[in-house]
Design a protein around this motif. Structure first.
Motif, PDB file in Angstrom:
ATOM      1  N   ASN A  68       0.836  -1.210   0.000  1.00 55.05           N
ATOM      2  CA  ASN A  68       0.000   0.000   0.000  1.00 55.05           C
ATOM      3  C   ASN A  68       0.864   1.250   0.000  1.00 55.05           C
ATOM      4  O   ASN A  68       1.956   1.270   0.588  1.00 55.05           O
ATOM      5  CB  ASN A  68      -0.899   0.025   1.232  1.00 55.05           C
ATOM      6  CG  ASN A  68      -2.006  -1.003   1.137  1.00 55.05           C
ATOM      7  OD1 ASN A  68      -2.147  -1.674   0.128  1.00 55.05           O
ATOM      8  ND2 ASN A  68      -2.789  -1.132   2.198  1.00 55.05           N
ATOM      9  N   PRO A  69       0.406   2.320  -0.641  1.00 57.09           N
ATOM     10  CA  PRO A  69       1.172   3.582  -0.674  1.00 57.09           C
ATOM     11  C   PRO A  69       1.409   4.121   0.741  1.00 57.09           C
ATOM     12  O   PRO A  69       0.546   4.014   1.613  1.00 57.09           O
ATOM     13  CB  PRO A  69       0.278   4.535  -1.478  1.00 57.09           C
ATOM     14  CG  PRO A  69      -0.630   3.632  -2.270  1.00 57.09           C
ATOM     15  CD  PRO A  69      -0.839   2.425  -1.432  1.00 57.09           C
ATOM     16  N   GLY A  70       2.588   4.686   0.956  1.00 54.66           N
ATOM     17  CA  GLY A  70       2.904   5.303   2.239  1.00 54.66           C
ATOM     18  C   GLY A  70       3.348   4.344   3.313  1.00 54.66           C
ATOM     19  O   GLY A  70       3.631   4.759   4.437  1.00 54.66           O
TER      20      GLY A  70
END
Length: 966
Positions: free
Chosen positions: A755-757
């Motif tokens: 997932n991003p971040g």
């Protein structure tokens, strides 16, 4: 500190002890009663100790009523058949407490079993009191030492799990006393009696306690009697006691030792291959000393005493010259606890099981007595050492607490500090006050430990106890009640499906209550030939204590062993993995659990999944004894794969030894019975993998084993109606180093951040993974390979070296993925449990079970021994043959079997690796097989000689004493 045989009044002391025992027993056993549990453990007690006590009670009563009748030496209901003397001598015959069951009616046998458990513990305390009163200790000091001796993690466990081990806590103090008697010039007769009890109680325990007694003798002579001992006279007495007791016990020892030599335990790997223990063992060993409620032992290093024992040990080592025997014995014990070879030596040269620690509770309890007796005279220097040692010990416990959050140590630490505080206040204040306070603290400490172990709320050992009435429910519902009404008109056996629990969450190994002949069995001594047979057929369920288990659901193996009925639980594992030819015979009333296991789209009751027990039956069960005129040479047999060996059981007979016995027999035709299939291993990364060099670097990576041949119509058709086996002929697993595994774990953790971040805390994750690996004992050689098909799953497992009695070296095995009446699956799932390098050699084989097999079975059944008659230790029948052949069977081979044909003795053969057989010429024959216990006659003769020798020696002793008195 010296032994004294001066008489002292003991009536008041024993009364005080009885009152104290009432309190301890309330804590030790009351928790089970309050929470609705019994003192019946769900493993060994359920499978062995309780049912064997009940059976043995019947045997003894029958003998008392009919002393001159023959008694059962062979049982058809202990697995596929075994020597009953071998079983009862290990668990029951020499156990003096087991005979108390005769005082109870048969309907109260569970009550008898539990009462005897409590009585055993009472006698443990009596033994210590009898021992300690030989020293100049006050009553309170002796009671305190008794409480410490009685309540420890070892006894809290074995009192209900392995009751026979409780006897050793009575024996060892008595042996030490009688050795002291001899060293002081006293009579050797009491030592002879103690040795005899030790030898008849259990040969394994006799070895442990006997070696412990020898160590005590050597240390005692070296530290106390070195210059004052009359060596010649003392040695003569010790030899007399040893030889006399061995001669008298020979009637048990000779058959037992022969049984051990011919058991699956012979040849076990020394110390399970361990040179050192895993790191976690050394980290957590210090806390074991006072962790009194802990019954999850590390290699049986139990300890778990009252907290004051730490202070007592420190006190002894402030005065090692004053207490050399205690100081040396405890130091030696510590060294032995650190070396796996020591545990293996005491465990009969097998696994590194530190059951020998039963010997060190006596010196540990004595250190407490010594401390309490001398508390008022302690000096400030000794107190400072105690305070500093306690501080250091608490730092060690604190470090282990942060590594493994073990809240169980909270209360023991409080008792340790309270004990230290009372000792510090007592210095310079002579009088009984400190003894009273310390006795009270010790009693509170041991009662807490006992109660904590007996309560189920901490998820501990108490949860493994049967609840009230559960034993009776199990005996009546072992097979869901479907065993009721099964007539034993002809001989047959029964079985269950692999890992399919009919009675949920219980380890159901033995069946001694239904009256049926179950294949599965769980005893310490198992027939080595049956074990070798199981292993050669690649049975992945093999254990030294459970050599056949559930036969891995193999059709031919079930048929060969005469399994007529299979019992299956519909909501259990492998419920659809039914061997070929077994058809549904009867079921229990269906039950619907609306809250679990139901399809989400159900509209009517017919759409719901029901739960029931089913009974399957077959017409293909082999007879117990049958004639065959087709043979397989040993040279041919050795070249066969595990599956081919199993399939060959229906095609011909293999005879061990001289191959002349199969001369003239037809050669078995093995063609077309097993078809090999090509196989390809593919990762879920969609890449082919070489099984000969499979490197598992990702814990979530899975595989599929695909069978390209089955895409061909001709092959798919030819293998319809087959059992699918994966025969692994070689397995080598090399775990990664700790450093390598941590790197791969870190790489996997980072790979999962999709997932991003998302960020990765490498430092914390590394510590977590390292801690997890240390607690698991990594790196170690254990692994599990699981194959999954539509019929269920099968595993091949290399156990951890810490498994002890169930450890085995796994180098091969054949996994049965089930019988498929239609086409075989074109692939199955594969998972590997551990990171590391796997080197596998395997073949995939389809074991054809069609018309050819059915015809072979019918031929075998037509050649069965007719008019089969069973008598005590005997089976007989008649047969007519038109040519020479081999009468074979599924009766486990033993040198105790003898055979006659038409009244004439004939040589017994070992057929199909493990079973009784004999050569038969053409003609009509009456065959009789008789069983006698190997070594029993020789042992009885030796014991008779020993009895004569003992009577003469007793008479000579009496005459000598009378002359000396004049």
């Amino acid at each position: 500190m010296d032994f004294s045989f001066r008489r002292r009044p003991l009536g008041t002391l024993y009364l005080k002890y009885t009152l104290m025992f009432g309190l301890i027993a309330l804590a030790m056993f009351g928790g089970y009663v309050v929470t609705g549990h019994t003192l019946i453990w769900n493993t060994d007690a359920l499978n062995q100790h309780l049912p064997l006590m009940a059976k043995y009670r019947e045997i003894v009563l029958n003998w008392l009523h009919h002393p001159f009748s023959s008694h059962q030496a062979w049982s058809w209901q202990m697995g596929i058949g075994t020597d009953t003397f071998q079983v009862y001598s290990y668990y029951t015959i020499g156990d003096v407490f087991a005979y108390l069951a005769l005082l109870f009616p048969a309907a109260k046998i569970t009550l008898a079993y539990q009462v005897i458990i409590v009585l055993r513990m009472y006698c443990v305390g009596l033994a210590f009191i009898y021992f300690a009163q030989h020293f100049d200790f006050s009553d309170r000091v002796i009671l305190a030492g008794t409480a410490v001796y009685m309540v420890n993690s070892y006894l809290l466990y074995v009192a209900v799990a392995q009751p026979m081990f409780t006897t050793t806590f009575m024996l060892f103090p008595l042996l030490v006393i009688q050795v002291e008697r001899v060293l002081k010039g006293g009579s050797a007769w009491p030592l002879t009696g103690a040795f005899l009890w030790m030898l008849v109680a259990n040969y394994y325990l006799a070895f442990v306690v006997g070696v412990g007694t020898i160590i005590y003798l050597v240390l005692r002579v070296a530290t106390h009697y070195r210059r004052a001992l009359n060596y010649g006279k003392t040695l003569l007495k010790l030899v007399f006691a040893t030889v006399t007791s061995i001669l008298l016990a020979a009637v048990l020892l000779v058959p037992e030792l022969l049984a051990v030599q011919n058991s699956t335990r012979a040849g076990a790997e020394f110390a399970n291959g361990l040179k050192t223990y895993p790191l976690y063992y050394y980290l957590f060993l210090p806390k074991q000393l006072i962790n009194g409620g802990d019954t999850t032992f590390m290699f049986w290093s139990a300890l778990g005493l009252a907290a004051i024992v730490f202070l007592a040990i420190v006190y002894v080592y402030t005065r090692p010259r004053q207490y050399p025997l205690l100081a040396i014995s405890l130091a030696l014990s510590l060294v032995m606890l650190l070396i796996p070879a020591c545990g293996a030596f005491f465990n009969g040269m097998m696994s590194a099981s530190n059951r020998w620690t039963l010997l060190i509770y006596l010196p540990l309890a004595m250190t407490v007595c010594v401390l309490l007796q001398n508390v008022p005279t302690l000096d400030q220097r000794t107190l400072r050492i105690m305070i500093l040692a306690t501080g250091g010990y608490l730092l060690v416990l604190l470090a282990t607490y942060f590594f493994q959050n073990d809240d169980d140590l909270f209360v023991p630490v409080i008792f340790l500090l309270v004990s230290l505080m009372i000792i510090s206040r007592a210095i310079g204040h002579p009088g009984p006050g400190s003894e009273r306070w310390l006795l009270g603290v010790i009693l509170a400490n041991v009662c807490f430990n006992a109660l904590y172990a007996a309560l189920p709320y901490n998820g501990g050992f108490a949860n493994d106890m049967l609840t009230r009435g559960q034993y009776q429910a199990i005996t009546s519902q072992r097979y869901g009640g479907l065993n009721q009404g099964l007539a034993q008109k002809s001989f047959y056996r029964v079985n269950t499906i692999s890992n399919n629990d009919i009675i949920n969450s219980l380890k159901m190994y033995n069946d001694l209550t239904s009256g049926l002949n179950a294949v599965k069995s769980y005893y310490s001594l198992q027939n080595k030939y049956v074990g070798a047979f199981s292993r050669s057929l690649g049975n992945v369920q093999y254990q030294s204590n459970i050599p056949l288990n559930q036969l891995d659901d193999r059709t031919v193996l079930n048929n060969f062993l005469g399994v007529k009925y299979l019992f299956v639980q519909s909501n259990g594992d492998n419920a659809t993995k039914i061997p070929a030819g077994y058809t549904l015979d009867k079921t229990t009333t269906p039950i619907i659990n609306y809250d679990q296991g139901q399809p989400s789209n159900a509209k009517t009751a017919a759409d719901l999944t029901t739960i029931q027990t089913s009974r399957y039956t077959t017409k293909n069960a082999f007879p117990l004894l049958y004639w065959q005129d087709t043979a397989i040479s040993q040279a041919t047999y050795r070249k066969l794969s595990a599956t081919q060996k199993e399939r060959a059981l229906a095609s011909g007979v293999v005879v061990a030894g001289n191959q002349v016995v199969i001369k003239g027999l037809k050669k078995a035709n093995l063609a077309g019975e097993v078809k090999k299939l090509t196989a390809t291993l593919i990762s879920n990364r969609l890449t082919p993998v070489k099984a000969s060099q499979l490197v598992q670097t990702d814990p979530d990576e899975t595989y599929r084993l695909t069978f390209p041949d089955l895409t061909k119509k001709a092959v798919a058709k030819a293998t319809k109606g087959s059992e699918l086996h994966v025969d692994v002929s070689s397995i080598k697993f090399t775990p990664f180093s700790m450093k390598e595994e941590l790197a791969y774990e870190a790489a996997h953790d980072q790979y999962m951040l999709t997932n991003p971040g998302s960020t990765y805390n490498a430092k914390f994750a590394r510590y977590q993974n390292w801690r997890k690996l240390v607690l698991k004992g990594a790196p170690d050689k254990s692994f599990t390979i699981t194959l999954t098909s539509s019929k269920g799953e099968e595993t091949i497992t290399q156990p951890k070296q810490s498994i002890l009695s169930f450890f085995k070296l796994v180098t091969d095995g054949s996994l049965n993925l089930g019988y498929f009446g239609g086409q075989l699956p074109q692939s199955v799932g594969v998972t590997f449990s551990k990171l590391g390098t796997y080197r596998l050699k395997y073949t995939v084989e389809a074991e054809k079970l069609g018309k050819q097999y059915d015809q072979q079975v019918k031929t075998i059944q037509s050649h069965a021994l007719k008019d089969l008659t069973f008598k005590t230790n005997q089976v007989s029948g008649t047969i007519t043959t038109n040519r020479t052949g081999i009468l074979t069977s599924s009766i486990p081979y033993s040198s105790g079997w003898t055979a006659t044909v038409n009244g004439k003795a004939v040589k017994l053969l070992r057929t199909n690796q493990a079973f009784v057989g004999l050569r038969l010429p053409a003609g009509h024959h009456r065959v009789v097989l008789r069983y006698h216990v190997p070594g029993l006659t020789l042992g009885a003769k030796v014991s008779l000689v020993g009895l004569g020798w003992t009577l003469m020696a007793a008479l000579a002793t009496l005459v000598f004493k009378r002359r000396r008195a004049k």
